[in-house]
Scaffold this motif. Sequence first.
Motif, PDB file in Angstrom:
ATOM      1  N   HIS A 187     117.274  30.240   3.886  1.00 12.28           N
ATOM      2  CA  HIS A 187     117.312  31.687   4.032  1.00 12.28           C
ATOM      3  C   HIS A 187     118.387  32.201   3.094  1.00 12.28           C
ATOM      4  O   HIS A 187     119.490  31.649   3.046  1.00 12.28           O
ATOM      5  N   CYS A 200     117.480  30.432  13.496  1.00 17.35           N
ATOM      6  CA  CYS A 200     117.973  31.374  14.512  1.00 17.35           C
ATOM      7  C   CYS A 200     119.438  31.101  14.815  1.00 17.35           C
ATOM      8  O   CYS A 200     120.259  32.019  14.884  1.00 17.35           O
ATOM      9  N   TYR A 206     121.536  32.059  11.712  1.00  8.80           N
ATOM     10  CA  TYR A 206     121.551  33.492  11.472  1.00  8.80           C
ATOM     11  C   TYR A 206     122.480  34.172  12.468  1.00  8.80           C
ATOM     12  O   TYR A 206     123.300  35.020  12.110  1.00  8.80           O
ATOM     13  N   CYS A 207     122.368  33.765  13.716  1.00  6.28           N
ATOM     14  CA  CYS A 207     123.185  34.377  14.761  1.00  6.28           C
ATOM     15  C   CYS A 207     124.669  34.099  14.503  1.00  6.28           C
ATOM     16  O   CYS A 207     125.518  34.953  14.710  1.00  6.28           O
ATOM     17  N   LYS A 211     125.343  37.415  12.112  1.00  3.13           N
ATOM     18  CA  LYS A 211     125.722  38.293  13.203  1.00  3.13           C
ATOM     19  C   LYS A 211     127.077  37.951  13.807  1.00  3.13           C
ATOM     20  O   LYS A 211     127.707  38.787  14.445  1.00  3.13           O
ATOM     21  N   CYS A 226     121.397  40.205  22.863  1.00  2.00           N
ATOM     22  CA  CYS A 226     120.110  39.905  22.228  1.00  2.00           C
ATOM     23  C   CYS A 226     119.099  41.052  22.283  1.00  2.00           C
ATOM     24  O   CYS A 226     118.336  41.248  21.339  1.00  2.00           O
ATOM     25  N   ASP A 261     119.395  44.150  21.893  1.00  2.00           N
ATOM     26  CA  ASP A 261     119.546  45.137  20.821  1.00  2.00           C
ATOM     27  C   ASP A 261     119.473  44.528  19.423  1.00  2.00           C
ATOM     28  O   ASP A 261     119.693  45.212  18.438  1.00  2.00           O
ATOM     29  N   CYS A 262     119.237  43.233  19.350  1.00  2.00           N
ATOM     30  CA  CYS A 262     119.267  42.592  18.031  1.00  2.00           C
ATOM     31  C   CYS A 262     117.895  42.003  17.699  1.00  2.00           C
ATOM     32  O   CYS A 262     117.119  42.596  16.962  1.00  2.00           O
ATOM     33  N   GLU A 306     116.990  40.000  15.767  1.00  2.00           N
ATOM     34  CA  GLU A 306     116.734  39.820  14.337  1.00  2.00           C
ATOM     35  C   GLU A 306     116.320  38.394  14.002  1.00  2.00           C
ATOM     36  O   GLU A 306     115.760  38.129  12.945  1.00  2.00           O
ATOM     37  N   CYS A 307     116.625  37.462  14.894  1.00  2.00           N
ATOM     38  CA  CYS A 307     116.260  36.069  14.610  1.00  2.00           C
ATOM     39  C   CYS A 307     114.787  35.795  14.900  1.00  2.00           C
ATOM     40  O   CYS A 307     114.226  34.835  14.391  1.00  2.00           O
TER      41      CYS A 307
END
Lengths: 194, 155
Positions: free
Chosen positions: A38, A131, A134-135, A139, A166, A168-169, A171-172
Motif C-alpha cells: 500500500h 488493516c 493502516y490502523c 491512523k 472504528c 467513525d473510521c 477506512e481499513c
Amino acid sequence: MSEVRLQIDGKEVRAEEGATILETARAAGIEIPTLCLHEALEPFGGCRLCVVEVEAGGWSRLVVSCVYTVAEGLVVRTRNKKIDRTRKMLLELLLAHAPDSPPLQELAAEYGADRDRFGQETSFCVHCGLCVRYCAEVKGLHAVGFIDRGIRKEISFLPEIAAKECRDCMECFPLCPTSYLQAAFVLVEAFTSR
Amino acid sequence: MNTTIADLAGVDRIIAEHGGRADALIQVLLDVQAEISWLPADALARIAERLDVPPALVQHITTFYKAFSLVPKGRHRVHVCMGTACHVRGALRILDTVEELTGLAPGETDPDLKFSLETVNCLGCCALGPVIEIDGKTHGNVSLARTEDVLKSYE
C-alpha cells in the motif's frame, strides 16, 4: 544519496541507493504483482507474490522485491518459469484461505493457479496486514492487531479501542483483499455493543 | 504468591527497573509473570500505558510467545514428557494417569489453582524416561503407581 545501476528484465535502469527492486521496476514501467503493498504504508513482505529472481556474482535466487533493496550490478528477472511456478503455488495457498477473493482470482487466472488444489480452510484472512498496518501507521489508533501465530494467527480488534474509534473510521475495510475484515469487525462490535 | 495484583505497585516497580523503555517490553512481561505466574489484563493495560506501547502490540506479543500465560496458573506446574524415548516407555499411560488424578487435560489449571498440566516434547534426560517434571524437579523412571505417589506429595 548515490545512484546505482542495475538490470531489470534486460533493461538498464538507475535507482537511488536504498530503493527497493519493486519501486525501481515500477518506475521503469515493469509490472510486478503485489497484494500486501500500500502506497501509504511501509513494505511488509507478507504476501510474497512480488518474488523476483536476482543474479549477482554468479548465483541467483528468489527474493521478495518489495523489501529487497537495489545494489550495483544486480541482474533482476521479474518473470520466468521459476517465478511463475512460485507465484502459482503462493496463490494456491492463499486461495485455500480466501477462495472468492477478487484480487486473488484475477491473479490466479494469470498464473494458472487452481483454487481447489489445497483443502480449503476458509479463514478469509490471508495475513496481508493491510488493516493492522493502516490502523497503526496511518491512523495511529492500533485498534486492530494480530494475535497468536502460525496456523492460529488471526486479526483481532481491541474492543476498548474499536468501540470508540472504528465506527467513525472504517477506512481499513476497503483495503482488505478478501472480505474477512468486515466480518471480524462486525463480530467484535456485536460483542462490545451489548 | 498472589494470582491477582491487588494494586499495580509491583508492576510499576518492574517497569521502573527496566527504565520504562518500550524495548524492554518482553523482559517486563517475563518479570511480571515470574512474580505472579500469569499476566492479568489490568497488568497488561498498565504496562502498555507506562511503556507507551500500543495495547494491540502487547496483545500480539503475549499471544505469540508460548511462555506467556493470559490465564491463571496453578501452584504446581506439572510437565509430562511426550518425547520419543518417553513415548516408547509409556508416556501416554503416564499422561492418562496424571489426567485422571488431577482431572485436567494438557493446558488446563484446576479451579483451586493447585496444578497446571502441560505436555512437553523433550526434557533432555531421555535415559530417565518416562519423565515428569513438577516445579522444575525431575521425576524419572516413573511407574503408574509412583506417578500417583509423586502427585500426592504436592499440596
